[in-house]
Design an enzyme around this catalytic site. Structure first.
Site, PDB file in Angstrom:
ATOM      1  N   GLU A 272      -7.385  10.988   3.629  1.00  0.00           N
ATOM      2  CA  GLU A 272      -6.963   9.703   3.606  1.00  0.00           C
ATOM      3  C   GLU A 272      -8.248   8.820   3.651  1.00  0.00           C
ATOM      4  O   GLU A 272      -8.365   7.700   2.977  1.00  0.00           O
ATOM      5  CB  GLU A 272      -6.262   9.356   4.975  1.00  0.00           C
ATOM      6  N   TRP A 275      -9.169   8.323   0.227  1.00  0.00           N
ATOM      7  CA  TRP A 275      -8.433   7.357  -0.544  1.00  0.00           C
ATOM      8  C   TRP A 275      -9.042   6.020  -0.613  1.00  0.00           C
ATOM      9  O   TRP A 275      -9.215   5.282  -1.521  1.00  0.00           O
ATOM     10  CB  TRP A 275      -6.911   7.130  -0.043  1.00  0.00           C
ATOM     11  N   TRP A 303       8.130 -11.374 -13.117  1.00  0.00           N
ATOM     12  CA  TRP A 303       8.312 -11.559 -11.565  1.00  0.00           C
ATOM     13  C   TRP A 303       9.086 -12.875 -11.258  1.00  0.00           C
ATOM     14  O   TRP A 303       9.209 -13.714 -12.173  1.00  0.00           O
ATOM     15  CB  TRP A 303       6.766 -11.848 -10.763  1.00  0.00           C
ATOM     16  N   ASN A 338       0.637   2.732   7.948  1.00  0.00           N
ATOM     17  CA  ASN A 338       0.746   2.927   6.548  1.00  0.00           C
ATOM     18  C   ASN A 338       2.063   3.211   5.710  1.00  0.00           C
ATOM     19  O   ASN A 338       2.241   2.597   4.739  1.00  0.00           O
ATOM     20  CB  ASN A 338      -0.399   3.988   6.029  1.00  0.00           C
ATOM     21  N   TRP A 356       3.270  -8.901  -6.838  1.00  0.00           N
ATOM     22  CA  TRP A 356       2.545  -7.862  -5.984  1.00  0.00           C
ATOM     23  C   TRP A 356       1.228  -8.863  -5.208  1.00  0.00           C
ATOM     24  O   TRP A 356       0.747  -8.644  -4.180  1.00  0.00           O
ATOM     25  CB  TRP A 356       1.984  -6.655  -6.466  1.00  0.00           C
ATOM     26  N   TRP A 379      -1.594  -2.134  -3.219  1.00  0.00           N
ATOM     27  CA  TRP A 379      -0.554  -2.902  -3.707  1.00  0.00           C
ATOM     28  C   TRP A 379      -0.091  -2.512  -5.264  1.00  0.00           C
ATOM     29  O   TRP A 379       0.977  -2.366  -5.550  1.00  0.00           O
ATOM     30  CB  TRP A 379      -0.571  -4.615  -3.638  1.00  0.00           C
TER      31      TRP A 379
END
Length: 473
Positions: A272, A275, A303, A338, A356, A379
């Site tokens: 992680e 990431w 959207w 998370n 987003w 996102w």
């Protein structure tokens, strides 16, 4: 002649390469922090920054080099401070956001042209984004091979110790931190943040040690369960540079060797951490992803402009308990688990078809760990428009996600107290509870707790149809 050490996202004394390099010169040191009013900074981040700067200033004062605070643009302020202190060198640690890179390149060029030494260092990543390359020499677009390449570089350089004493320059004029008005006052909405967090390098080290002692061994199994204390909660400390990834890696790796039963959980945890590195890798190589979809076809996604639904999501009043719990945790504490971030984000972009970018902006205003690279990459991952992203047709069902990851409803009850007395069977779908059960729990749907603002099954079909349309075009 003095060396100016310009602090930015590295608000610590230990493992701070720019500070260590300044100490190695043997010259006097002028620690500096510049608050640029033009840099977007959300309310929660402003609160954290105040606490972090106060902690840093205290540590520097004890070492003998008081922190100098200045407000304005670095290009305007640095020449004046250089003249004021007679400094011939400016050292800083690198930032990787597109605007910061452009600023720093221009500054370095201008300083060198004036005969001032300007040096930058890596303090916030395990490896520079330009050093981790594919076999063909390009940047990585998929996390797993990036992770293999990054982890193959271990062991990373050992963290640098904090200096015990600094040779400070003569006291220099400084702004008063309180005068920056980083803390909310009218109203003071930060009570939940104060209860949940303590900014600063000392607290970052304590939190890492606590995680390794109590949670690391079961991290792989428990990290997705928001009702448990099972994660490190180091993200805001990392974002503000109160702790470095090298410090985290070194401590975690040492614990894995000392306690073999914890090795599997620690490996999952370090993945992680990687990431975060991957997000910075992406934003460095594709700076346009801050505002535009990494996959260009998503720039034409249809959207929906729906201010009422956006406001309901922001307030945690969607009628879906796991989403509402996450949004209320965010508002109260400046943080969201998370797993719940993914659920809440999926709900916004797929159930509500809201861009987003609107979600990313809200997170950046309300998160204490509002890291541009992590947030925008995260996102886009949920939206399906990013690198190595979840497929767009993967639409999180907020009911089944809640049942899977918060089966007893502990997380929901903590943050949505009006549902606290509802039976576990219906805690994630209160609209299906029998009327007598709702009455006994003191719940009146539409009054004490909202009805769902959208039907998930229909919303999912609408999202998939919109995705199919952009694929055809």
């Amino acid at each position: 002649m003095p060396v100016i050490v310009w602090f930015r996202q590295d608000l610590r004394l230990a493992d701070n390469p720019a500070l260590a390099a300044a100490v190695a010169t043997g010259e006097e040191i002028v620690p500096l922090y510049i608050l640029d009013p033009g840099t977007p900074l959300g309310g929660a981040s402003r609160w954290w920054l105040h606490g972090s700067l106060a902690a840093l200033a205290s540590g520097l004062e004890r070492c003998g080099a008081p922190l100098v605070l200045r407000r304005g643009q670095a290009a305007d302020l640095l020449p004046g401070l250089i003249g004021e202190t007679k400094a011939r060198s400016v050292f800083w640690n690198r930032c990787y956001e597109p605007a910061a890179i452009a600023r720093d390149k221009a500054l370095k060029t201008a300083l060198v042209a004036q005969g001032v030494e300007a040096k930058s260092f890596n303090a916030s990543l395990l490896a520079e984004p330009w050093d981790v390359r594919t076999g063909s020499g390009g940047p990585y677009k998929v996390f797993t091979p990036f992770w293999r390449s990054l982890s193959a570089r271990a062991p990373f350089p050992s963290p640098l110790p904090a200096p015990k004493k600094l040779r400070g320059a003569a006291r220099i004029g400084s702004d008063d931190l309180a005068a920056w008005s980083l803390l909310p006052t009218k109203p003071d909405w930060a009570g939940g943040l104060r209860a949940a967090w303590k900014p600063g390098e000392t607290e970052a080290a304590r939190r890492l040690s606590h995680f390794l002692d109590t949670c690391a061994a079961r991290y792989a199994q428990a990290r997705d369960l928001p009702g448990l204390e099972a994660t490190s909660r180091l993200s805001p400390h990392l974002h503000f540079g109160e702790i470095s990834p090298r410090q985290i890696w070194a401590a975690a790796d040492a614990r894995a060797h000392a306690v073999p039963r914890a090795a599997s959980g620690i490996a999952s945890f370090l993945r992680e951490v990687a990431w975060r590195e991957f997000s910075h890798h992406l934003i460095y190589h594709w700076p346009g992803m801050v505002e535009r979809a990494w996959k260009p076809e998503f720039d034409d996604f249809p959207w929906t402009d729906d201010p009422a639904s956006l406001a309901a999501w922001q307030k945690g009043c969607t009628g879906y308990p796991i989403v509402d719990a996450g949004m209320r945790e965010l508002w109260a504490t400046g943080y969201m688990h998370n797993r719940v971030r993914m659920i809440a984000a999926s709900f916004l972009v797929k159930d509500l078809l809201i861009d987003w970018r609107r979600g990313a902006e809200w997170f950046e205003d309300t998160l204490v760990d509002a890291d541009l690279a992590n947030n925008r990459a995260g996102w886009q991952w949920v939206a399906g428009s990013g690198a190595d992203a979840a497929p767009y047709f993967r639409v999180f069902n907020p009911v089944t996600q809640g049942q899977k990851f918060d089966p007893a409803g502990d997380y929901v009850r903590r943050h949505v107290p009006e549902l606290a007395r509802l039976d576990n069977r219906f805690i994630h779908r209160p609209w299906e509870a029998p009327p007598a059960m709702l009455s006994e729990a003191g719940i009146v749907l539409g009054q004490t707790y909202p009805k769902p603002i959208v039907d998930h099954a229909r919303a999912r079909e609408r999202a998939l149809a919109a995705f199919a349309d952009i694929r055809k075009s």
